[in-house]
Design a protein around this motif. Structure first.
Motif, PDB file in Angstrom:
ATOM      1  N   ASN A  54      -3.114 -16.492  36.187  1.00  0.00           N
ATOM      2  CA  ASN A  54      -2.880 -15.475  37.225  1.00  0.00           C
ATOM      3  C   ASN A  54      -4.037 -14.484  37.266  1.00  0.00           C
ATOM      4  O   ASN A  54      -3.866 -13.252  37.298  1.00  0.00           O
ATOM      5  N   HIS A  55      -5.226 -15.017  37.231  1.00  0.00           N
ATOM      6  CA  HIS A  55      -6.430 -14.187  37.277  1.00  0.00           C
ATOM      7  C   HIS A  55      -7.485 -14.975  38.045  1.00  0.00           C
ATOM      8  O   HIS A  55      -7.740 -16.138  37.713  1.00  0.00           O
ATOM      9  N   HIS A  56      -8.022 -14.393  39.113  1.00  0.00           N
ATOM     10  CA  HIS A  56      -8.801 -15.166  40.076  1.00  0.00           C
ATOM     11  C   HIS A  56     -10.192 -14.596  40.288  1.00  0.00           C
ATOM     12  O   HIS A  56     -10.348 -13.380  40.465  1.00  0.00           O
ATOM     13  N   VAL A  70     -16.287 -12.289  38.923  1.00  0.00           N
ATOM     14  CA  VAL A  70     -14.910 -11.860  38.646  1.00  0.00           C
ATOM     15  C   VAL A  70     -14.883 -10.489  37.976  1.00  0.00           C
ATOM     16  O   VAL A  70     -15.750 -10.152  37.168  1.00  0.00           O
ATOM     17  N   ASN A  71     -13.893  -9.693  38.378  1.00  0.00           N
ATOM     18  CA  ASN A  71     -13.492  -8.511  37.634  1.00  0.00           C
ATOM     19  C   ASN A  71     -12.004  -8.341  37.862  1.00  0.00           C
ATOM     20  O   ASN A  71     -11.351  -9.183  38.485  1.00  0.00           O
ATOM     21  N   THR A  72     -11.445  -7.253  37.332  1.00  0.00           N
ATOM     22  CA  THR A  72      -9.984  -7.116  37.352  1.00  0.00           C
ATOM     23  C   THR A  72      -9.573  -6.101  38.416  1.00  0.00           C
ATOM     24  O   THR A  72      -9.831  -4.901  38.285  1.00  0.00           O
ATOM     25  N   HIS A  73      -8.948  -6.626  39.482  1.00  0.00           N
ATOM     26  CA  HIS A  73      -8.602  -5.782  40.636  1.00  0.00           C
ATOM     27  C   HIS A  73      -7.623  -4.673  40.230  1.00  0.00           C
ATOM     28  O   HIS A  73      -7.728  -3.536  40.670  1.00  0.00           O
ATOM     29  N   SER A  74      -6.651  -5.051  39.353  1.00  0.00           N
ATOM     30  CA  SER A  74      -5.533  -4.110  39.072  1.00  0.00           C
ATOM     31  C   SER A  74      -5.992  -2.842  38.354  1.00  0.00           C
ATOM     32  O   SER A  74      -5.233  -1.880  38.287  1.00  0.00           O
TER      33      SER A  74
END
Ligand SMILES: C[C@H](O)[C@H](O)[C@H]1CNC2=NC(N)=NC(=O)C2=N1
Length: 100
Positions: A54-56, A70-74
């Motif tokens: 669950n990481h895109h 990639v980085n972490t949107h949340s």
């Protein structure tokens, strides 16, 4: 909630992932493959792993290349351990596709 990594933590972890780099605020890597179809198949495999985690990433399919950022949107687009987990999983599957 994943924690944003410090610059030093990012550098230390990148040292373990040859070929990966920091592009702005995103981890980045490009792979070259033997054929367009091999590159396409690798994209499908990466998508499977991304759904599992669950990481895109943002994936770009070229003629015979696959590029990821990639980085972490949340957490507002910071680099976290989740990004390195994905990068590590992609590094592990790449050789099976003949990616370099
Ligand atoms: C609702 C869903 O779980 C979230 O949007 C997931 C999906 N994939 C994701 N991917 C990335 N790169 N960062 C996230 O924060 C993220 N969150």
């Amino acid at each position: 909630m994943p924690e944003p990594l410090s610059q030093k933590e990012i550098e230390d972890r990148l040292a373990e992932l040859p070929g990966w780099s920091l592009d702005g605020d995103r981890l980045a890597r490009s792979y070259r493959l033997g054929t367009h179809f091999a590159a396409t198949a690798m994209v499908v495999h990466i998508a499977q792993v991304q759904e599992e985690l669950n990481h895109h990433s943002d994936l770009t399919l070229g003629y015979n290349t696959v590029s990821l950022t990639v980085n972490t949107h949340s957490v507002g687009g910071a680099v976290t351990g989740l990004d390195f987990e994905l990068a590590t999983r992609v590094e592990a599957l790449a050789p099976g596709h003949g990616a370099r």
